[in-house]
Design an enzyme around this catalytic site. Structure first.
Site: not given
Ligand code: PLP
Length: 392
Positions: A51, A143, A186, A190, A215, A218, A249
């Protein structure tokens, strides 16, 4: 039989079941070479599954900031933020993150996963104290960290079909006047690389008041002025009540951030257990976060380049848009695994994503782009995907 033996048998049976369905996950040891190249078993591969959209893991200014701050402040925080783990570096990064997102304040939990938990816990914990009922409405493709956070909170929730705002509106209309509703989604999904209909959500919010938790794991870095995210690019920041961001990311680090009102962040320090009961990110990561924000501001060509490469790959596989997450759908798990192995033979590292990370029967290759990929590397990728499609 000892309990140890029965635990071993249970674990083996569970793993065997995953194996039989081609769903077992295993890790591989990689040696990073630079932002987009790794070595595995002595072979150099182009990484098309991280990412690292802006290549900031290896940006000299980010590395220098982290290294200098590590020497000054130590390798770790050694305590949670509420004990003695909150340094001037954390305070400064939080202020910078809040300004970047157009929020009043920010808090830096140790990961994006924990940031989502802490945000949800803040809402549920505050509602409990206030005696208010709360109901979460989650996009089906949200997610795992959002789903786990809502499920684990014990609050009531409903899941609406992916981006289906007609269904969401019907659910919102069921609300009784005492209840607070929280829509969780989101900005950029993702696993699918598509976007939430943020303008329509903002309209919906005018008809049915709700709290919007967005969220931007991305969307951040890839969209918006200074990489502030998709909501910022669409000038819809005001429609969002709570932003969750990851430092892991586009920023090339580790950690999460919740950006919201001052009172939300104050409440998070009291109800966000995923923040309260976990050691703070190392001070140097907080300093690195500010360095990443500066690079995003000073080098907008990184965002332009990754989006341009994404457009190129997407066009080649018949998709619109410029999101650097490009899903290549395959029929089933064995086909996805075969395709990943095939690409690896050509020197390309791409991950096969299978259930339960994605819904059943939607296994895919998740190709991701970085501004650091060369034109030649992207051309090889496009050719390899075209050949895969002919074979499958
Ligand atoms: C949409 C989304 N939210 C949260 C996370 C979690 O983030 P982190 O990897 O910093 O724990 C991810 C990562 O996989 C994600 O893709």
């Amino acid at each position: 039989m000892s309990d140890d033996a029965s635990l071993e048998r249970l674990l083996e049976a569970a793993l065997e079941s995953r194996r039989a369905q081609h769903l077992e996950r295993r890790r591989r040891v990689i040696t990073p070479i630079d932002a987009v190249h790794v070595e595995i078993d002595g072979r150099r591969l182009v990484n098309f599954c991280s990412n690292n959209y802006l290549g900031l893991t290896h940006h000299p200014k980010v590395i220098e900031a982290v290294a200098t701050a590590t020497r000054a402040a130590g390798a770790g925080a050694a305590a949670s933020g509420l004990i003695s783990g909150y340094t001037s570096g954390h305070a400064s990064a939080e202020a910078a993150l809040a300004a970047w997102k157009g929020a009043e304040a920010a808090v830096l939990p140790p990961s994006g996963y924990q940031a989502n938990h802490a945000a949800v816990q803040t809402i549920v914990g505050s509602a409990e104290v206030a005696g208010t009922r709360v109901r979460f409405l989650l996009d089906k493709l949200a997610h795992a960290s959002l789903i786990d956070a809502v499920r684990g909170s014990g609050a009531s929730f409903r899941i609406f079909p992916h981006n289906d705002l007609a269904k969401l509106e019907r659910l919102l209309a069921e609300r009784d006047s005492e209840e607070m509703q929280v829509v969780v989604t989101e900005s950029v999904f993702s696993m699918d690389g598509d976007a939430a209909p943020l303008a329509e959500l903002a309209d919906l919010k005018r008809r049915h008041p709700f709290v919007l938790l967005l969220d931007e794991a991305h969307g951040s870095g890839v969209y918006g002025p200074n990489g502030a995210g998709l909501a910022a690019e669409l000038r819809l920041t005001d429609a969002v009540d709570v932003f969750v961001v990851t430092l892991s990311k586009a920023m090339g680090l580790v950690g999460g951030a919740v950006c919201s009102s001052r009172s939300f962040c104050d409440a998070l320090l009291n109800f966000g257990r995923a923040y309260v009961y976990s050691t703070a990110v190392p001070p140097a990561i907080a300093v690195g976060c500010e360095a990443s924000l500066r690079v995003m501001r000073d080098e907008p060509e990184r965002q332009r380049r990754v989006r341009e490469l994404a457009r190129r790959v997407r066009e080649a596989v018949g998709m619109n848009g410029d999101c650097p997450i490009v899903p290549i759908g395959l029929q089933d798990e064995p086909a996805a695994l075969r395709a990943a192995a095939n690409l690896e033979e050509r020197g390309l590292l791409v991950l096969a994503v299978r259930p339960p990370t994605v819904p059943k029967a939607t296994s895919r290759l998740r190709v991701t782009l970085s501004c650091e990929h060369s034109d030649d590397e992207v051309a090889v990728l496009i050719d390899a995907i075209r050949q895969l499609k002919r074979v499958e």
